[in-house]
Write a protein that holds these residues in place. Structure first.
Motif, mmCIF file in Angstrom:
data_model
loop_
_atom_site.group_PDB
_atom_site.id
_atom_site.type_symbol
_atom_site.label_atom_id
_atom_site.label_comp_id
_atom_site.label_asym_id
_atom_site.label_seq_id
_atom_site.Cartn_x
_atom_site.Cartn_y
_atom_site.Cartn_z
ATOM 1 N N GLU A 169 5.807 -9.233 -11.102
ATOM 2 C CA GLU A 169 5.528 -9.314 -9.679
ATOM 3 C C GLU A 169 5.214 -7.915 -9.170
ATOM 4 O O GLU A 169 5.874 -6.942 -9.536
ATOM 5 C CB GLU A 169 6.716 -9.894 -8.905
ATOM 6 C CG GLU A 169 7.145 -11.289 -9.367
ATOM 7 C CD GLU A 169 6.127 -12.349 -9.022
ATOM 8 O OE1 GLU A 169 5.405 -12.158 -8.025
ATOM 9 O OE2 GLU A 169 6.042 -13.355 -9.760
ATOM 10 N N LEU A 170 4.199 -7.817 -8.324
ATOM 11 C CA LEU A 170 3.766 -6.536 -7.779
ATOM 12 C C LEU A 170 3.778 -6.601 -6.264
ATOM 13 O O LEU A 170 3.214 -7.517 -5.661
ATOM 14 C CB LEU A 170 2.352 -6.183 -8.258
ATOM 15 C CG LEU A 170 1.645 -5.027 -7.527
ATOM 16 C CD1 LEU A 170 2.380 -3.716 -7.763
ATOM 17 C CD2 LEU A 170 0.199 -4.912 -7.967
ATOM 18 N N VAL A 171 4.449 -5.623 -5.648
ATOM 19 C CA VAL A 171 4.435 -5.447 -4.199
ATOM 20 C C VAL A 171 3.834 -4.075 -3.931
ATOM 21 O O VAL A 171 4.317 -3.062 -4.452
ATOM 22 C CB VAL A 171 5.843 -5.543 -3.582
ATOM 23 C CG1 VAL A 171 5.773 -5.400 -2.070
ATOM 24 C CG2 VAL A 171 6.494 -6.855 -3.961
ATOM 25 N N ARG A 172 2.796 -4.035 -3.121
ATOM 26 C CA ARG A 172 2.072 -2.786 -2.861
ATOM 27 C C ARG A 172 1.813 -2.666 -1.361
ATOM 28 O O ARG A 172 1.455 -3.642 -0.709
ATOM 29 C CB ARG A 172 0.757 -2.786 -3.632
ATOM 30 C CG ARG A 172 -0.113 -1.563 -3.445
ATOM 31 C CD ARG A 172 -1.395 -1.731 -4.244
ATOM 32 N NE ARG A 172 -1.149 -1.704 -5.669
ATOM 33 C CZ ARG A 172 -1.947 -2.267 -6.574
ATOM 34 N NH1 ARG A 172 -3.023 -2.927 -6.185
ATOM 35 N NH2 ARG A 172 -1.661 -2.185 -7.856
ATOM 36 N N ILE A 173 2.013 -1.461 -0.804
ATOM 37 C CA ILE A 173 1.829 -1.260 0.624
ATOM 38 C C ILE A 173 1.315 0.139 0.886
ATOM 39 O O ILE A 173 1.638 1.085 0.155
ATOM 40 C CB ILE A 173 3.151 -1.497 1.393
ATOM 41 C CG1 ILE A 173 2.911 -1.392 2.906
ATOM 42 C CG2 ILE A 173 4.233 -0.530 0.939
ATOM 43 C CD1 ILE A 173 4.112 -1.786 3.737
ATOM 44 N N SER A 174 0.484 0.256 1.901
ATOM 45 C CA SER A 174 -0.009 1.555 2.353
ATOM 46 C C SER A 174 -0.277 1.459 3.846
ATOM 47 O O SER A 174 -0.525 0.369 4.378
ATOM 48 C CB SER A 174 -1.286 1.960 1.603
ATOM 49 O OG SER A 174 -2.345 1.058 1.901
ATOM 50 N N GLY A 175 -0.206 2.607 4.545
ATOM 51 C CA GLY A 175 -0.450 2.609 5.974
ATOM 52 C C GLY A 175 -0.045 3.940 6.591
ATOM 53 O O GLY A 175 0.202 4.929 5.896
ATOM 54 N N ILE A 176 0.028 3.950 7.925
ATOM 55 C CA ILE A 176 0.345 5.146 8.687
ATOM 56 C C ILE A 176 1.587 4.875 9.525
ATOM 57 O O ILE A 176 1.682 3.837 10.187
ATOM 58 C CB ILE A 176 -0.830 5.560 9.591
ATOM 59 C CG1 ILE A 176 -2.093 5.769 8.746
ATOM 60 C CG2 ILE A 176 -0.508 6.829 10.378
ATOM 61 C CD1 ILE A 176 -3.331 6.069 9.569
ATOM 62 N N VAL A 177 2.539 5.823 9.489
ATOM 63 C CA VAL A 177 3.818 5.664 10.171
ATOM 64 C C VAL A 177 4.017 6.813 11.150
ATOM 65 O O VAL A 177 3.739 7.973 10.818
ATOM 66 C CB VAL A 177 4.982 5.620 9.155
ATOM 67 C CG1 VAL A 177 6.320 5.559 9.872
ATOM 68 C CG2 VAL A 177 4.828 4.440 8.219
ATOM 69 N N ARG A 178 4.503 6.492 12.330
ATOM 70 C CA ARG A 178 4.887 7.528 13.292
ATOM 71 C C ARG A 178 6.300 8.000 12.979
ATOM 72 O O ARG A 178 7.188 7.180 12.722
ATOM 73 C CB ARG A 178 4.852 6.996 14.726
ATOM 74 C CG ARG A 178 3.499 6.639 15.266
ATOM 75 C CD ARG A 178 3.565 6.480 16.774
ATOM 76 N NE ARG A 178 4.736 5.693 17.183
ATOM 77 C CZ ARG A 178 5.192 5.640 18.433
ATOM 78 N NH1 ARG A 178 4.598 6.327 19.384
ATOM 79 N NH2 ARG A 178 6.242 4.889 18.741
ATOM 80 N N PRO A 179 6.565 9.311 13.022
ATOM 81 C CA PRO A 179 7.930 9.776 12.783
ATOM 82 C C PRO A 179 8.924 9.193 13.779
ATOM 83 O O PRO A 179 10.098 9.002 13.449
ATOM 84 C CB PRO A 179 7.803 11.300 12.920
ATOM 85 C CG PRO A 179 6.378 11.603 12.620
ATOM 86 C CD PRO A 179 5.610 10.433 13.145
#
Length: 226
Positions: A169-179
């Motif tokens: 099983e593969l879980v993959r995530i990417s994005g932009i986060v505010r501190p």
């Protein structure tokens, strides 16, 4: 089975094989390797002091991720539900009657029958359609900071592979986060990740058992001429 159908089946087998191979989903490959911290340009010189500013010994700094290579945990709280319903109904009726002309007080007759005429039409249409979809994904995945933007936002990405018995099983995530959205425990919800791209896929025996065969997929594809 007649001979013509047998010839058609034999001649179509190579095309079916090619179509089946083309529709097999590709095996997911690693994309997001962990981003390592940026090494300092020069090694600090030994001064004999316990504290060295070049070593970034942040004794009282915020432990939340803010530098390239820092680790951040994302809680997956994805839940979407959409529904749509449309209904249309129309009905139109027309009727016209034309009386026969009167000549010398008598109605015009043709072949002993009155020349009256009438026209009528009836058009009706009814359409109905419904659509609904719901998805839910929960869990946690720990990622690393890949880039720090000029406004302080963090570009994060990471993936998690799980090998259980005969499947992966593969879980993959990417994005932009505010501190500001990162909690004191260094955790942020996936709903706070901008431009998020989340993937959850699997491969192995269980995934193959839940996948239709290539021949069935061919008959439901756009390549099927019938």
């Amino acid at each position: 089975m007649n001979r013509s159908f047998a010839r058609f089946l034999v001649s179509a087998l190579p095309l079916l094989a090619l179509g089946g191979c083309a529709m097999v989903p590709p095996t997911p490959k690693p994309m997001y390797t962990a981003t390592l911290p940026v090494e300092p340009a020069a090694q600090p010189q030994a001064t004999g002091s316990i504290y060295a500013d070049q070593q970034s010994m942040e004794l009282f700094a915020d432990p939340r991720a803010h530098r390239i290579g820092d680790i951040l945990t994302i809680t997956l709280v994805e839940s979407t539900q959409a529904s749509k319903k449309a209904a249309t109904s129309t009905n139109k009726k027309n009727g016209n009657t034309i009386s026969s002309p009167t000549l010398l007080g008598q109605g015009l007759k043709i072949g002993g029958k009155s020349a009256d005429s009438s026209l009528s039409s009836n058009n009706a249409f009814a359409g109905d359609g419904t659509s609904s979809q719901s998805n839910q994904l929960t869990g946690e995945i720990t990622v690393t900071v890949a880039q720090r933007l000029s406004n302080g936002a963090l570009v994060v990405r990471g993936e998690k592979w799980l090998t259980i018995n005969q499947g992966e099983e593969l879980v993959r995530i990417s994005g932009i986060v505010r501190p500001q959205d990162i909690g004191n425990d260094n955790v942020v919800a996936s709903s706070r990740v901008a431009d998020a791209r989340i993937e959850y896929v699997g491969k192995g025996t269980l995934a193959d058992a839940n996948t239709r065969g290539w021949l069935s997929r061919f008959f439901d594809s756009k390549w099927m001429p019938f």
